[in-house]
Design a protein around this motif. Sequence first.
Motif, PDB file in Angstrom:
ATOM      1  N   ASN A  21       0.832  -1.207   0.000  1.00  0.00           N
ATOM      2  CA  ASN A  21       0.000   0.000   0.000  1.00  0.00           C
ATOM      3  C   ASN A  21       0.867   1.258   0.000  1.00  0.00           C
ATOM      4  O   ASN A  21       0.586   2.217  -0.711  1.00  0.00           O
ATOM      5  CB  ASN A  21      -0.934   0.009   1.205  1.00  0.00           C
ATOM      6  CG  ASN A  21      -2.022  -1.029   1.102  1.00  0.00           C
ATOM      7  OD1 ASN A  21      -2.271  -1.591   0.042  1.00  0.00           O
ATOM      8  ND2 ASN A  21      -2.677  -1.305   2.213  1.00  0.00           N
ATOM      9  N   GLY A  22       1.923   1.246   0.800  1.00  0.00           N
ATOM     10  CA  GLY A  22       2.817   2.397   0.860  1.00  0.00           C
ATOM     11  C   GLY A  22       3.521   2.654  -0.458  1.00  0.00           C
ATOM     12  O   GLY A  22       3.632   3.800  -0.904  1.00  0.00           O
ATOM     13  N   ARG A  23       3.986   1.585  -1.089  1.00  0.00           N
ATOM     14  CA  ARG A  23       4.681   1.741  -2.372  1.00  0.00           C
ATOM     15  C   ARG A  23       3.732   2.201  -3.472  1.00  0.00           C
ATOM     16  O   ARG A  23       4.112   3.003  -4.330  1.00  0.00           O
ATOM     17  CB  ARG A  23       5.370   0.438  -2.756  1.00  0.00           C
ATOM     18  CG  ARG A  23       6.595   0.160  -1.873  1.00  0.00           C
ATOM     19  CD  ARG A  23       7.227  -1.172  -2.141  1.00  0.00           C
ATOM     20  NE  ARG A  23       7.771  -1.253  -3.492  1.00  0.00           N
ATOM     21  CZ  ARG A  23       8.290  -2.356  -4.022  1.00  0.00           C
ATOM     22  NH1 ARG A  23       8.338  -3.482  -3.306  1.00  0.00           N
ATOM     23  NH2 ARG A  23       8.764  -2.357  -5.247  1.00  0.00           N
ATOM     24  N   VAL A  24       2.486   1.733  -3.443  1.00  0.00           N
ATOM     25  CA  VAL A  24       1.494   2.200  -4.421  1.00  0.00           C
ATOM     26  C   VAL A  24       1.202   3.683  -4.189  1.00  0.00           C
ATOM     27  O   VAL A  24       1.125   4.463  -5.141  1.00  0.00           O
ATOM     28  CB  VAL A  24       0.211   1.345  -4.357  1.00  0.00           C
ATOM     29  CG1 VAL A  24      -0.902   1.961  -5.201  1.00  0.00           C
ATOM     30  CG2 VAL A  24       0.486  -0.076  -4.825  1.00  0.00           C
ATOM     31  N   SER A  25       1.076   4.087  -2.935  1.00  0.00           N
ATOM     32  CA  SER A  25       0.858   5.510  -2.625  1.00  0.00           C
ATOM     33  C   SER A  25       2.036   6.357  -3.085  1.00  0.00           C
ATOM     34  O   SER A  25       1.847   7.445  -3.648  1.00  0.00           O
ATOM     35  CB  SER A  25       0.639   5.713  -1.127  1.00  0.00           C
ATOM     36  OG  SER A  25      -0.576   5.162  -0.725  1.00  0.00           O
ATOM     37  N   GLU A  26       3.247   5.881  -2.843  1.00  0.00           N
ATOM     38  CA  GLU A  26       4.440   6.598  -3.293  1.00  0.00           C
ATOM     39  C   GLU A  26       4.461   6.724  -4.811  1.00  0.00           C
ATOM     40  O   GLU A  26       4.843   7.768  -5.348  1.00  0.00           O
ATOM     41  CB  GLU A  26       5.706   5.886  -2.817  1.00  0.00           C
ATOM     42  CG  GLU A  26       5.963   6.001  -1.341  1.00  0.00           C
ATOM     43  CD  GLU A  26       7.113   5.115  -0.868  1.00  0.00           C
ATOM     44  OE1 GLU A  26       7.853   4.559  -1.726  1.00  0.00           O
ATOM     45  OE2 GLU A  26       7.264   4.973   0.346  1.00  0.00           O
ATOM     46  N   TRP A  27       4.044   5.660  -5.504  1.00  0.00           N
ATOM     47  CA  TRP A  27       3.992   5.711  -6.959  1.00  0.00           C
ATOM     48  C   TRP A  27       3.025   6.805  -7.409  1.00  0.00           C
ATOM     49  O   TRP A  27       3.333   7.591  -8.304  1.00  0.00           O
ATOM     50  CB  TRP A  27       3.572   4.355  -7.533  1.00  0.00           C
ATOM     51  CG  TRP A  27       3.506   4.347  -9.021  1.00  0.00           C
ATOM     52  CD1 TRP A  27       4.531   4.096  -9.890  1.00  0.00           C
ATOM     53  CD2 TRP A  27       2.357   4.634  -9.838  1.00  0.00           C
ATOM     54  NE1 TRP A  27       4.086   4.202 -11.187  1.00  0.00           N
ATOM     55  CE2 TRP A  27       2.761   4.530 -11.178  1.00  0.00           C
ATOM     56  CE3 TRP A  27       1.034   4.955  -9.556  1.00  0.00           C
ATOM     57  CZ2 TRP A  27       1.887   4.736 -12.239  1.00  0.00           C
ATOM     58  CZ3 TRP A  27       0.163   5.166 -10.617  1.00  0.00           C
ATOM     59  CH2 TRP A  27       0.587   5.053 -11.936  1.00  0.00           C
TER      60      TRP A  27
END
Length: 152
Positions: free
Chosen positions: A13-19
């Motif tokens: 979830n964090g990496r998708v948000s960062e993307w």
Amino acid sequence: MDNEKNISAEDFNGRVSEWGEKVKRRSLGTLVAETSVYSGSLRKRLASAVRKGRDDGVAQSVAFKFLRYGVFVAYGVGNGYIHHDGTVVRGSRSAGRSVKAGPVRRRPVDWLDNNIEKNLNDLADIAGDYYGDTAAQHVLDELDRIMIVKKK
């Protein structure tokens, strides 16, 4: 093969948000570089959001929210400019509106779609890190159903 994921749901979830934030920053950069002051409120209101599943809380989609006239910027139209035969020309779709003649000072600005396309492989890698092991395990579980079983 064990059934553990390469990254946790929280990390995913964090990496998708960062993307989403990375694409947003790059889109803002494109707006600043390619447009004049008319897009100021568009720049202020651009946001990315991640929708998570109700049952598992895992990111399911990324959305980009912006003022409606962001679409007009992308097409280069509005306020006396229309899209006609693939180009921007002076004109109006309203029958009673008159438009001043003069040079065309607008052009389409691909401020969002281009940045999404350029960074799509990064999102695919993130999804592969999270879902890859699950997909591979599913293939292995189903392997006996697709193979010809030979008896010795």
